[in-house]
Scaffold this active site. Structure first.
Site, PDB file in Angstrom:
ATOM      1  N   ASP A 117       0.860  -1.182   0.000  1.00 23.64           N
ATOM      2  CA  ASP A 117       0.000   0.000   0.000  1.00 23.64           C
ATOM      3  C   ASP A 117       0.897   1.234   0.000  1.00 23.64           C
ATOM      4  OD1 ASP A 117      -2.361  -1.464   0.088  1.00 23.64           O
ATOM      5  OD2 ASP A 117      -2.480  -1.418   2.268  1.00 23.64           O
ATOM      6  N   ASP A 136      -6.999  -1.796  -4.127  1.00 30.49           N
ATOM      7  CA  ASP A 136      -7.974  -1.512  -3.070  1.00 30.49           C
ATOM      8  C   ASP A 136      -9.110  -0.633  -3.595  1.00 30.49           C
ATOM      9  OD1 ASP A 136      -6.310  -2.909  -1.309  1.00 30.49           O
ATOM     10  OD2 ASP A 136      -5.386  -1.087  -0.525  1.00 30.49           O
TER      11      ASP A 136
END
Length: 156
Positions: A117, A136
Site C-alpha cells: 500500500d 484496493d
C-alpha cells in the site's frame, strides 16, 4: 465475460505497474515516504499483512494463505455469478474491477507476504493515517457497483 476479463486484466496490470514503480523504481520501500501534492496526495509505504485498515495484521504466516484463499474464493464466486446471471455491461465492468483488484493484492501476498500500500490522501484538516493502492480502490468500487447495479440485465 470478455468485458470482465478485459477490465480485470487492465486493473491488474495498472495495479502491478504502479506498485512496481513505487516500490522498486522510486524505492519507496527504503525511502518510506514521498510528498507528491501534500496533503492531498502522498506516497507512504505500508506493507499490509492483514485486510482493510490493517485488521488481522501481525497474525501468523498462515493468515496470509487464508486471505489468499478467501480472495480467490471471492473471485471464483463473482466469475460464476457473472456467467450464470450477467447483470449487463456496467455490472460486468464492476465485476472486472473487483476481480482485477483482488488478483492484484493476491499477487502481492504471494510475492511479498503482504500487500504493498502506498497511496495516502488527506484533506481539510483531516490527516489520514492509512495507505491504500489501485487494487484496493478497484475492489471497493467494484463491490459497491455490483451491489448497486446487479439487479437486472437491462443495466447498460
Amino acid at each position: 465475460m470478455r468485458l470482465v476479463a478485459i477490465v480485470a486484466a487492465a486493473i491488474f496490470l495498472l495495479d502491478q505497474l504502479t506498485k512496481w514503480l513505487v516500490v522498486h523504481v522510486m524505492d519507496l520501500a527504503r525511502v518510506g515516504a514521498i510528498d507528491v501534492f501534500p496533503p492531498y496526495l502522498n506516497f507512504r509505504m505500508a506493507w499490509n499483512t492483514g485486510i482493510n485498515f490493517g485488521l488481522l495484521s501481525g497474525q501468523a504466516d498462515w493468515t496470509r494463505w487464508v486471505l489468499i484463499s478467501v480472495a480467490m474464493g471471492i473471485v471464483l464466486f463473482v466469475l460464476v455469478w457473472m456467467r450464470r446471471d450477467p447483470p449487463g455491461r456496467i455490472g460486468l465492468v464492476f465485476a472486472g474491477l473487483l476481480i482485477g483488484g483482488a488478483l492484484g493484492n493476491v499477487v502481492d501476498r504471494v510475492l511479498y507476504g503482504a500487500v504493498a500500500d502506498f497511496l495516502n490522501m488527506s484533506c481539510c484538516g483531516f490527516t489520514n493515517p492509512y495507505a491504500f493502492n489501485v487494487a484496493d480502490i478497484s475492489v471497493f468500487i467494484g463491490a459497491i457497483g455490483l451491489a448497486l447495479f446487479s439487479g437486472g440485465k437491462n443495466a447498460s
